[in-house]
Design an enzyme around this catalytic site. Sequence first.
Site, PDB file in Angstrom:
ATOM      1  N   LYS A 188       0.837  -1.208   0.000  1.00 23.99           N
ATOM      2  CA  LYS A 188       0.000   0.000   0.000  1.00 23.99           C
ATOM      3  C   LYS A 188       0.869   1.256   0.000  1.00 23.99           C
ATOM      4  CE  LYS A 188      -2.889   0.747   3.546  1.00 23.99           C
ATOM      5  NZ  LYS A 188      -2.843   2.065   4.224  1.00 23.99           N
ATOM      6  N   ASP A 217      -6.958   1.186   0.610  1.00 22.21           N
ATOM      7  CA  ASP A 217      -7.050   1.262   2.065  1.00 22.21           C
ATOM      8  C   ASP A 217      -8.492   0.940   2.458  1.00 22.21           C
ATOM      9  OD1 ASP A 217      -8.523   3.449   1.392  1.00 22.21           O
ATOM     10  OD2 ASP A 217      -7.552   4.814   2.792  1.00 22.21           O
TER      11      ASP A 217
END
Length: 228
Positions: A120, A138
């Site tokens: 991420k 997310d």
Amino acid sequence: MTPAQRTTLFERLRAANPAPTTELEYQTPFELLIAVILSAQATDRSVNAATRQLFPVARTPAQMLALGTSGLEPHIQHIGLYRTKAKNVLATCALLIERHGGEVPRSREALEALPGVGRKTANVVLNTAFGEPTIAVDTHIFRVANRTGLAPGKDVRQVEDRLLKAVPEPFRKDAHHWLILHGRYVCKARNPACPDCLIRDLCGFRRKTAAAPPPAKARRGRSGPRAL
Ligand code: SF4
């Protein structure tokens, strides 16, 4: 959701916010990398409060390393998991100097080899610092992708892969920020603002929220007997 609906969805998000970006404050790829490492399970607001003090004294990996643990921790102590994050930041700075001449690498593999940097974080840096069309999924993006039906998936990796296929090419670079901001401020976890949502008619969520009823006084006024 059909390809035409997906295009319409992003046209509307773009019209509402033509130049979306992160709410983390940064001036260089290095500052962005550090801010994103610090932001894991923390709010952007808490990270910005810390980096406003930290970056003026440590704008490069060498300056950050020179702070050491005792110099770094006081700046970030109000961010969750700050001790672990301090270790990761310092180890990352050492590797940036050792392997990359003090620069932030532009490859996913090199980024993910840095302590505290997962997929991420690498996606955020590649997208926001270097303009790559990556999408860092997310909790907000995961929710929006599933609720709307844009790219449903059972885990973040599946949603990321499906988003990369589902988002029309012209919107791919900025999709990350449009979706995160939409999830953070409109399609909220507990009480999505469906009545005000500009993609409501395109969204497949079955439990859309309804507009709040008008105050009791106003209702009485409308349905009660007319004044003579
Ligand atoms: S209509 Fe509601 S559930 Fe659908 S995207 Fe908008 S806020 Fe989210």
